[in-house]
Enzyme design. Structure first.
Site, PDB file in Angstrom:
ATOM      1  N   SER A   1       0.811  -1.212   0.000  1.00  0.00           N
ATOM      2  CA  SER A   1       0.000   0.000   0.000  1.00  0.00           C
ATOM      3  C   SER A   1       0.845   1.264   0.000  1.00  0.00           C
ATOM      4  O   SER A   1       0.300   2.361   0.064  1.00  0.00           O
ATOM      5  CB  SER A   1      -0.925   0.002   1.230  1.00  0.00           C
ATOM      6  OG  SER A   1      -0.168  -0.162   2.419  1.00  0.00           O
TER       7      SER A   1
ATOM      8  N   HIS B   1      -3.063  -3.178  -5.420  1.00  0.00           N
ATOM      9  CA  HIS B   1      -3.371  -2.822  -4.040  1.00  0.00           C
ATOM     10  C   HIS B   1      -4.865  -2.958  -3.783  1.00  0.00           C
ATOM     11  O   HIS B   1      -5.658  -2.082  -4.138  1.00  0.00           O
ATOM     12  CB  HIS B   1      -2.894  -1.386  -3.767  1.00  0.00           C
ATOM     13  CG  HIS B   1      -3.250  -0.872  -2.414  1.00  0.00           C
ATOM     14  ND1 HIS B   1      -3.433   0.469  -2.148  1.00  0.00           N
ATOM     15  CD2 HIS B   1      -3.471  -1.524  -1.242  1.00  0.00           C
ATOM     16  CE1 HIS B   1      -3.753   0.619  -0.870  1.00  0.00           C
ATOM     17  NE2 HIS B   1      -3.780  -0.572  -0.299  1.00  0.00           N
TER      18      HIS B   1
ATOM     19  N   GLU C   1      -6.173  -0.460  -6.454  1.00  0.00           N
ATOM     20  CA  GLU C   1      -5.246   0.539  -6.992  1.00  0.00           C
ATOM     21  C   GLU C   1      -4.187  -0.204  -7.816  1.00  0.00           C
ATOM     22  O   GLU C   1      -3.528  -1.114  -7.315  1.00  0.00           O
ATOM     23  CB  GLU C   1      -4.596   1.283  -5.825  1.00  0.00           C
ATOM     24  CG  GLU C   1      -4.091   2.656  -6.150  1.00  0.00           C
ATOM     25  CD  GLU C   1      -3.697   3.432  -4.898  1.00  0.00           C
ATOM     26  OE1 GLU C   1      -3.685   4.666  -4.968  1.00  0.00           O
ATOM     27  OE2 GLU C   1      -3.416   2.810  -3.846  1.00  0.00           O
TER      28      GLU C   1
ATOM     29  N   ASN D   1      -2.780   6.293  -0.027  1.00  0.00           N
ATOM     30  CA  ASN D   1      -2.141   6.527   1.263  1.00  0.00           C
ATOM     31  C   ASN D   1      -1.312   7.799   1.321  1.00  0.00           C
ATOM     32  O   ASN D   1      -1.008   8.285   2.416  1.00  0.00           O
ATOM     33  CB  ASN D   1      -1.315   5.310   1.668  1.00  0.00           C
ATOM     34  CG  ASN D   1      -2.203   4.205   2.199  1.00  0.00           C
ATOM     35  OD1 ASN D   1      -3.150   4.459   2.938  1.00  0.00           O
ATOM     36  ND2 ASN D   1      -1.935   2.976   1.808  1.00  0.00           N
TER      37      ASN D   1
END
Length: 302
Positions: A124, A158, A170, A208
Site C-alpha cells: 500500500s 493494491h 489501486e 495513502n
C-alpha cells in the site's frame, strides 16, 4: 472460453486478512483456482476459518447459493511451499509492509515460479520499482531484453481492507512494468468484482499519500491535547459524514501498518510534513496495534 486476463490459476502468499480476502474474491468472483501459502499453520487455519464465515454469511443473507459457496470453497487450496505455486499464472504477495521482506520474497518468486507469471504485490506504499529490480537474473542488464522481460512482469495490485467489501483496487506500474502486465492485471481485478484506479509509483500512491497524513494529523491533535479522541472522531463522523473517525479508522487499519506507511512517506520524500506522530510510534512500541491486538485508540473484545 478465452479469458481476458489469462489467469487460470492464482497464487497468494500470506494468509492474513488481506491475503485471505484476495483469495476469497478470486475464487468467488473471478472463479479462479487459488493456491494459498503462509509459513504459519496457525495463520492458514485462521484464514480458512474466515473464508468459511464469509461464505456462510453470504448464503444466510441470500446473496449466494449454497452450491456457489461450495464451488468457491473448493477452488481454494492451501500449499506448504512456494515451489508448489510453480505453475500459477499470477502470484500476489500480501505480507507486512517491509521493503527488505518483500524483496526477499520476490527473489524467491523469480527463482521458483514460472518465468512468464505475473508477480504482483499488494503493498500500500512501497515502491514497485524497487521491488521489480530484484527479479532481474544475476548478470543480466536491467536495460537488456532479459532484464526488461523479467522486471516487466512485476506490478502493484493494491486491494483495500476488508477485501470482500471494498470495491477498489489501486493499480500501480513500476518504471519497468510492461503494458501487457498492466492490462492483464486490470482485467483480473475487474473479474474479482473491483473498480480500478491507477497511480504512479510514488510513496503511498494516491490512496495513502492522502489518507495517512490525514490520520497522522488526527493523532497529532490528540497528542497535543487539541481535542479528545471522541471529539476528533465525532467531528469527522457528524461534520463531514465519514463512516468512522480517523482514530477509529487507524485502529481498523492497524497502527503498525499506519506507522510503516507514514515512515515510507517520510523517507521517500524527505518532507517533514510526513513525520510520524510520536504518539503513534509509542503506541506501536507498546504493541497497542488497534483492533487486531484488542487495543489501540479504542479497546476491542476480540
Amino acid at each position: 472460453m478465452s479469458i481476458a486476463h489469462g489467469i487460470k490459476r492464482l497464487g497468494v502468499l500470506g494468509a492474513g486478512q488481506m491475503g485471505t480476502g484476495i483469495a476469497f474474491v478470486s475464487a468467488l468472483h473471478a472463479k479462479v483456482p487459488v493456491l494459498l501459502h503462509d509459513k504459519s499453520a496457525h495463520q492458514i487455519s485462521k484464514g480458512l476459518s474466515l473464508i468459511e464465515k464469509l461464505l456462510a454469511k453470504d448464503v444466510s443473507k441470500g446473496r449466494l447459493q449454497p452450491s456457489d459457496a461450495e464451488e468457491a470453497r473448493a477452488r481454494i487450496q492451501t500449499v506448504d511451499t512456494l515451489e508448489a505455486m510453480r505453475d500459477v499464472d499470477m502470484v500476489v504477495e500480501a505480507v507486512t509492509e517491509n521493503l527488505d521482506l518483500k524483496r526477499a520474497i520476490f527473489r524467491d518468486f523469480a527463482a521458483k515460479i514460472r518465468p512468464d507469471a505475473i508477480l504482483a504485490t499488494n503493498t500500500s506504499s512501497i515502491s514497485i520499482t524497487k521491488i521489480a529490480r530484484v527479479v532481474i537474473p544475476e548478470g543480466a542488464s536491467a536495460a537488456g531484453e532479459e532484464g526488461k522481460v523479467a522486471s516487466g512482469r512485476v506490478v502493484g495490485l493494491h486491494f483495500f481492507n476488508p477485501v470482500p467489501v471494498m470495491k477498489l483496487v489501486e493499480l500501480i506500474s513500476a518504471v519497468q512494468t510492461s503494458q501487457d502486465t498492466l492490462d492483464r492485471s486490470r482485467a483480473f481485478a475487474e473479474a474479482c468484482g473491483k473498480e480500478v484506479a491507477t497511480s504512479q509509483d510514488v510513496p503511498g500512491f494516491v490512496s495513502n499519500a492522502l489518507l495517512m497524513p490525514f490520520i497522522n494529523e488526527a493523532i497529532m491533535c490528540l497528542e497535543k491535547g487539541v481535542a479528545t479522541r471522541d471529539d476528533i472522531d465525532k467531528t469527522f463522523r457528524l461534520g463531514m459524514a465519514h463512516p468512522m473517525g480517523p482514530l477509529q479508522l487507524a485502529d481498523f487499519i492497524g497502527l503498525d501498518t499506519c506507522l510503516s506507511i507514514q515512515q515510507t512517506l517520510y523517507k521517500g520524500t524527505s518532507d517533514s510534513k510526513y513525520r510520524p506522530s510520536v504518539l503513534l510510534e509509542r503506541m506501536v512500541d507498546a504493541q497497542y496495534l488497534g483492533k487486531k491486538s484488542g487495543r489501540g485508540f479504542y479497546e476491542y473484545n476480540n
